[in-house]
Design a protein around this motif. Sequence first.
Motif, PDB file in Angstrom:
ATOM      1  N   GLY A   1       0.806  -1.216   0.000  1.00 22.57           N
ATOM      2  CA  GLY A   1       0.000   0.000   0.000  1.00 22.57           C
ATOM      3  C   GLY A   1       0.841   1.268   0.000  1.00 22.57           C
ATOM      4  O   GLY A   1       2.064   1.253  -0.038  1.00 22.57           O
ATOM      5  N   LYS A   2       0.126   2.356   0.084  1.00 22.77           N
ATOM      6  CA  LYS A   2       0.696   3.694   0.034  1.00 22.77           C
ATOM      7  C   LYS A   2       1.447   4.001   1.341  1.00 22.77           C
ATOM      8  O   LYS A   2       0.963   3.693   2.425  1.00 22.77           O
TER       9      LYS A   2
ATOM     10  N   ALA B   1       3.005   3.133   8.573  1.00 26.59           N
ATOM     11  CA  ALA B   1       4.204   2.871   9.372  1.00 26.59           C
ATOM     12  C   ALA B   1       4.027   1.599  10.205  1.00 26.59           C
ATOM     13  O   ALA B   1       4.944   0.778  10.296  1.00 26.59           O
ATOM     14  N   MET B   2       2.852   1.438  10.799  1.00 24.82           N
ATOM     15  CA  MET B   2       2.599   0.251  11.610  1.00 24.82           C
ATOM     16  C   MET B   2       2.605  -1.008  10.737  1.00 24.82           C
ATOM     17  O   MET B   2       3.239  -2.011  11.077  1.00 24.82           O
ATOM     18  N   ILE B   3       1.926  -0.935   9.612  1.00 25.85           N
ATOM     19  CA  ILE B   3       1.857  -2.100   8.720  1.00 25.85           C
ATOM     20  C   ILE B   3       3.248  -2.459   8.214  1.00 25.85           C
ATOM     21  O   ILE B   3       3.630  -3.638   8.181  1.00 25.85           O
ATOM     22  N   LYS B   4       4.027  -1.449   7.856  1.00 23.33           N
ATOM     23  CA  LYS B   4       5.383  -1.679   7.356  1.00 23.33           C
ATOM     24  C   LYS B   4       6.277  -2.257   8.452  1.00 23.33           C
ATOM     25  O   LYS B   4       7.048  -3.176   8.210  1.00 23.33           O
ATOM     26  N   LYS B   5       6.171  -1.717   9.659  1.00 23.03           N
ATOM     27  CA  LYS B   5       6.984  -2.187  10.776  1.00 23.03           C
ATOM     28  C   LYS B   5       6.700  -3.660  11.071  1.00 23.03           C
ATOM     29  O   LYS B   5       7.602  -4.442  11.329  1.00 23.03           O
ATOM     30  N   LEU B   6       5.445  -4.021  11.056  1.00 23.50           N
ATOM     31  CA  LEU B   6       5.065  -5.402  11.329  1.00 23.50           C
ATOM     32  C   LEU B   6       5.261  -6.313  10.119  1.00 23.50           C
ATOM     33  O   LEU B   6       5.258  -7.534  10.255  1.00 23.50           O
ATOM     34  N   GLY B   7       5.398  -5.706   8.941  1.00 23.67           N
ATOM     35  CA  GLY B   7       5.601  -6.486   7.718  1.00 23.67           C
ATOM     36  C   GLY B   7       4.416  -7.366   7.370  1.00 23.67           C
ATOM     37  O   GLY B   7       4.581  -8.494   6.925  1.00 23.67           O
TER      38      GLY B   7
ATOM     39  N   TRP C   1      -1.420  -9.665   5.221  1.00 27.21           N
ATOM     40  CA  TRP C   1      -2.359 -10.069   6.263  1.00 27.21           C
ATOM     41  C   TRP C   1      -3.467  -9.028   6.410  1.00 27.21           C
ATOM     42  O   TRP C   1      -4.645  -9.368   6.498  1.00 27.21           O
ATOM     43  N   VAL C   2      -3.079  -7.744   6.423  1.00 29.71           N
ATOM     44  CA  VAL C   2      -4.066  -6.663   6.535  1.00 29.71           C
ATOM     45  C   VAL C   2      -4.967  -6.655   5.299  1.00 29.71           C
ATOM     46  O   VAL C   2      -6.180  -6.491   5.397  1.00 29.71           O
ATOM     47  N   ARG C   3      -4.376  -6.861   4.121  1.00 32.41           N
ATOM     48  CA  ARG C   3      -5.157  -6.895   2.887  1.00 32.41           C
ATOM     49  C   ARG C   3      -6.179  -8.027   2.937  1.00 32.41           C
ATOM     50  O   ARG C   3      -7.342  -7.858   2.549  1.00 32.41           O
TER      51      ARG C   3
ATOM     52  N   PRO D   1       1.108 -10.490  -2.379  1.00 36.33           N
ATOM     53  CA  PRO D   1       1.698  -9.638  -3.414  1.00 36.33           C
ATOM     54  C   PRO D   1       2.928  -8.858  -2.968  1.00 36.33           C
ATOM     55  O   PRO D   1       3.681  -8.357  -3.805  1.00 36.33           O
ATOM     56  N   SER D   2       3.180  -8.783  -1.671  1.00 38.42           N
ATOM     57  CA  SER D   2       4.358  -8.060  -1.208  1.00 38.42           C
ATOM     58  C   SER D   2       5.635  -8.884  -1.375  1.00 38.42           C
ATOM     59  O   SER D   2       6.740  -8.362  -1.237  1.00 38.42           O
ATOM     60  N   GLN D   3       5.502 -10.159  -1.690  1.00 40.47           N
ATOM     61  CA  GLN D   3       6.663 -11.028  -1.851  1.00 40.47           C
ATOM     62  C   GLN D   3       7.203 -10.943  -3.280  1.00 40.47           C
ATOM     63  O   GLN D   3       6.452 -10.757  -4.234  1.00 40.47           O
ATOM     64  N   LEU D   4       8.513 -11.073  -3.399  1.00 43.22           N
ATOM     65  CA  LEU D   4       9.146 -11.122  -4.713  1.00 43.22           C
ATOM     66  C   LEU D   4       9.097 -12.568  -5.205  1.00 43.22           C
ATOM     67  O   LEU D   4       9.322 -13.497  -4.425  1.00 43.22           O
TER      68      LEU D   4
END
Length: 181
Positions: A44-45, A52-58, A62-64, A166-169
């Motif tokens: 996401g954006k 920041a929270m979503i990114k920190k937790l990676g 899961w949120v999606r 989708p966040s995985q390469l």
Amino acid sequence: ADLEKRAETVFGPPPTAETSITAVETAAMLAHETNPILAKRVIGKDDVDIAAMIKKLGNSDWVRAGRSFYDANERVCPFCQQNTTETFGQSLNEYFDETFETDSKAIDDLIINYKTDSERLQRQVGLIITAPCRFLDVEKLKAEKALLDSRLISNLQRLAAKKKEPSQLVELESNSNEIGR
């Protein structure tokens, strides 16, 4: 007549025409393997308050996944079962913006196109095996097709994993050696 008879013993019967092997279209398959969306982390954006929270937790994936439950559950968090504010819902919608949706659609389109083109390729190679030319090593082609089939299945599984997260390469196994011959 005597010369014709002698020529026939030297040259044998007149040669018969062999059926030609149809060309197999491989460009689309090879292009799918290097599609840029595979090497992109679809998240996401970044400039949304919950980013920041979503990114920190990676846990963007899961949120999606929980977002659909959140929408159906009328602003009650599907994870903690607590009521949320309207701004939280707006933040979720902003986080998963148009770019995210466009990239997610690109993944879906890649899966559809890869599956369609791989099925077409398998049919084309199968037809060559069922109507072989005498200059073709059918057993070797069957072995190459078996290897190709297993790689295509593996790649479809990798694409399904990319859709799920989708966040995985993701990197597809190349089939250029098998279909480029």
